[in-house]
Design a protein around this motif. Structure first.
Motif, PDB file in Angstrom:
ATOM      1  N   THR A   1     -72.892  85.340  24.457  1.00 43.30           N
ATOM      2  CA  THR A   1     -73.789  85.846  23.625  1.00 43.30           C
ATOM      3  C   THR A   1     -75.244  85.310  23.599  1.00 43.30           C
ATOM      4  O   THR A   1     -75.272  84.623  24.535  1.00 43.30           O
ATOM      5  CB  THR A   1     -73.155  85.720  22.140  1.00 43.30           C
ATOM      6  OG1 THR A   1     -73.739  86.337  21.169  1.00 43.30           O
ATOM      7  CG2 THR A   1     -73.268  84.114  21.944  1.00 43.30           C
TER       8      THR A   1
ATOM      9  N   GLN B   1     -77.401  84.834  17.853  1.00 44.97           N
ATOM     10  CA  GLN B   1     -76.509  86.004  17.374  1.00 44.97           C
ATOM     11  C   GLN B   1     -75.241  84.739  16.548  1.00 44.97           C
ATOM     12  O   GLN B   1     -75.032  84.000  16.756  1.00 44.97           O
ATOM     13  CB  GLN B   1     -75.957  86.510  18.712  1.00 44.97           C
ATOM     14  CG  GLN B   1     -76.828  87.258  19.337  1.00 44.97           C
ATOM     15  CD  GLN B   1     -77.392  88.535  18.332  1.00 44.97           C
ATOM     16  OE1 GLN B   1     -76.516  89.342  17.939  1.00 44.97           O
ATOM     17  NE2 GLN B   1     -78.636  88.665  18.272  1.00 44.97           N
ATOM     18  N   GLU B   2     -74.377  85.733  15.922  1.00 40.02           N
ATOM     19  CA  GLU B   2     -73.436  85.374  15.222  1.00 40.02           C
ATOM     20  C   GLU B   2     -72.017  85.319  16.207  1.00 40.02           C
ATOM     21  O   GLU B   2     -71.852  86.435  16.909  1.00 40.02           O
ATOM     22  CB  GLU B   2     -73.086  86.110  14.028  1.00 40.02           C
ATOM     23  CG  GLU B   2     -71.979  85.551  13.180  1.00 40.02           C
ATOM     24  CD  GLU B   2     -71.526  86.417  11.732  1.00 40.02           C
ATOM     25  OE1 GLU B   2     -72.508  86.317  10.973  1.00 40.02           O
ATOM     26  OE2 GLU B   2     -70.407  86.980  11.729  1.00 40.02           O
TER      27      GLU B   2
ATOM     28  N   THR C   1     -67.823  84.759  16.259  1.00 43.93           N
ATOM     29  CA  THR C   1     -66.640  84.489  15.400  1.00 43.93           C
ATOM     30  C   THR C   1     -65.681  84.281  16.560  1.00 43.93           C
ATOM     31  O   THR C   1     -65.083  85.325  17.294  1.00 43.93           O
ATOM     32  CB  THR C   1     -66.283  85.672  14.612  1.00 43.93           C
ATOM     33  OG1 THR C   1     -67.357  85.800  13.598  1.00 43.93           O
ATOM     34  CG2 THR C   1     -65.176  85.396  13.844  1.00 43.93           C
TER      35      THR C   1
ATOM     36  N   ARG D   1     -74.240  75.436  10.534  1.00 41.53           N
ATOM     37  CA  ARG D   1     -74.349  76.697  11.270  1.00 41.53           C
ATOM     38  C   ARG D   1     -72.853  77.016  11.647  1.00 41.53           C
ATOM     39  O   ARG D   1     -72.527  78.000  12.037  1.00 41.53           O
ATOM     40  CB  ARG D   1     -75.004  76.649  12.719  1.00 41.53           C
ATOM     41  CG  ARG D   1     -76.451  76.464  12.514  1.00 41.53           C
ATOM     42  CD  ARG D   1     -77.263  76.467  14.036  1.00 41.53           C
ATOM     43  NE  ARG D   1     -76.928  75.330  14.675  1.00 41.53           N
ATOM     44  CZ  ARG D   1     -76.157  75.481  15.759  1.00 41.53           C
ATOM     45  NH1 ARG D   1     -75.672  76.776  15.871  1.00 41.53           N
ATOM     46  NH2 ARG D   1     -75.677  74.557  16.641  1.00 41.53           N
TER      47      ARG D   1
ATOM     48  N   LYS E   1     -66.661  80.325  12.666  1.00 43.43           N
ATOM     49  CA  LYS E   1     -67.872  81.061  12.922  1.00 43.43           C
ATOM     50  C   LYS E   1     -69.004  80.384  13.168  1.00 43.43           C
ATOM     51  O   LYS E   1     -69.287  79.211  12.549  1.00 43.43           O
ATOM     52  CB  LYS E   1     -68.041  82.019  11.640  1.00 43.43           C
ATOM     53  CG  LYS E   1     -69.196  83.069  11.833  1.00 43.43           C
ATOM     54  CD  LYS E   1     -69.235  83.765  10.516  1.00 43.43           C
ATOM     55  CE  LYS E   1     -68.085  84.633  10.355  1.00 43.43           C
ATOM     56  NZ  LYS E   1     -68.367  85.668   8.997  1.00 43.43           N
TER      57      LYS E   1
ATOM     58  N   GLN F   1     -73.410  80.734  13.232  1.00 41.61           N
ATOM     59  CA  GLN F   1     -74.609  81.406  12.827  1.00 41.61           C
ATOM     60  C   GLN F   1     -75.525  80.697  12.442  1.00 41.61           C
ATOM     61  O   GLN F   1     -75.452  80.186  11.134  1.00 41.61           O
ATOM     62  CB  GLN F   1     -73.885  82.485  11.724  1.00 41.61           C
ATOM     63  CG  GLN F   1     -75.068  83.437  11.107  1.00 41.61           C
ATOM     64  CD  GLN F   1     -75.774  84.328  12.009  1.00 41.61           C
ATOM     65  OE1 GLN F   1     -75.383  84.657  12.987  1.00 41.61           O
ATOM     66  NE2 GLN F   1     -76.981  84.639  11.515  1.00 41.61           N
ATOM     67  N   PRO F   2     -76.750  80.625  12.990  1.00 37.81           N
ATOM     68  CA  PRO F   2     -76.961  81.224  14.295  1.00 37.81           C
ATOM     69  C   PRO F   2     -76.454  80.653  15.357  1.00 37.81           C
ATOM     70  O   PRO F   2     -76.380  79.303  15.409  1.00 37.81           O
ATOM     71  CB  PRO F   2     -78.278  81.567  14.508  1.00 37.81           C
ATOM     72  CG  PRO F   2     -78.848  80.478  13.471  1.00 37.81           C
ATOM     73  CD  PRO F   2     -77.827  80.230  12.494  1.00 37.81           C
ATOM     74  N   SER F   3     -76.254  81.106  16.635  1.00 38.23           N
ATOM     75  CA  SER F   3     -75.578  80.361  17.803  1.00 38.23           C
ATOM     76  C   SER F   3     -76.751  79.737  18.607  1.00 38.23           C
ATOM     77  O   SER F   3     -77.865  80.251  18.459  1.00 38.23           O
ATOM     78  CB  SER F   3     -74.535  81.026  18.748  1.00 38.23           C
ATOM     79  OG  SER F   3     -75.300  82.278  19.051  1.00 38.23           O
TER      80      SER F   3
END
Lengths: 112, 115
Positions: free
Chosen positions: A13, A17-18, A20, A64, A78, A80-82
């Protein structure tokens, strides 16, 4: 038994971006663990649940990161944000009480 | 706080030779001790574990480990190594509780087997 199931196995990614990550523990197990493995820091426990309740999240790096276990057969981690420094292999493991932890195959996360 | 030390980062042995991987732990009470093995691209697989009883524990794949309380050690041994044993080995320690076991892992020992 199918063992601990993790998905996806690989995730690439872009920064911001998120992400999961998903885990299905072994049926009947009541404890679930999320680990992160990197060359620099080795294997680190991020968080663990007992009977779907988070017991210790002291290893979660920062806000995050979040983890949930809505039921006994499913958990998510999760980010978010990466960020690029989140790149690692993330393992899920499950156990019955204090007995042996069984590890999943891991999710290799690459954040560009 | 509990901690685990695996002093050898890399070990190389010849196939058929004996093997000993070292593990020292720090823990205030009776520990729950584990050895796991990780092959490249794989998750961790349990080799053996110790909580109480006989201090010499037998595991899978011909491995054994001995708990020595006086030395705070739980070294892993195998009398004759096979090429397929090449992998990374992790020692772990944790408390024995009623629910969930927060393990602390060592940094691992990478085993290379020469044919």
């Amino acid at each position: 038994d199918a063992g601990v199931i993790q998905s996806p196995r690989h995730e690439v990614t872009e920064m911001g971006q998120e992400v999961t990550l998903r885990c299905k523990p072994i049926s009947g197990h009541n404890s679930l663990f999320w680990y992160r493995q990197t060359m620099m820091r080795g294997l680190e426990l991020l968080i663990y649940f007992n009977n779907n309740v988070p017991i210790d999240d002291s290893g979660m790096p920062e806000d995050r990161f979040s983890a949930k276990m809505p039921n006994a057969s499913f958990s998510t981690l999760k980010i978010q944000p990466s960020e690029p420094r989140d790149s690692a292999v993330y393992f899920c493991a499950s156990s019955l009480g204090s007995d042996t932890q069984y590890f999943g195959p891991g999710t290799r996360l690459t954040v560009l | 706080a509990q901690s685990v030390t695996q002093p050898d980062i890399h070990i190389t042995v010849s196939e058929g030779a004996s093997l000993e991987l070292r593990c020292n732990y720090s823990y205030g009470a009776t520990p729950y001790l584990f050895w796991y093995v990780q092959s490249p691209g794989q998750g961790l697989q349990l080799l053996l574990k110790y909580f109480s009883g006989d201090t010499l524990v037998q595991g899978i794949k011909g491995f054994e480990a001995e708990f020595k309380r006086s030395q705070s050690s739980f070294n892993l041994r195998k009398p004759s190594v096979h090429w397929s044993d090449a992998a990374e080995y992790f020692c772990a320690v944790g408390p024995f509780t009623g629910g969930g076991n927060k393990l602390t892992f060592g940094t691992g020992t990478q085993l290379k087997v020469e044919l």
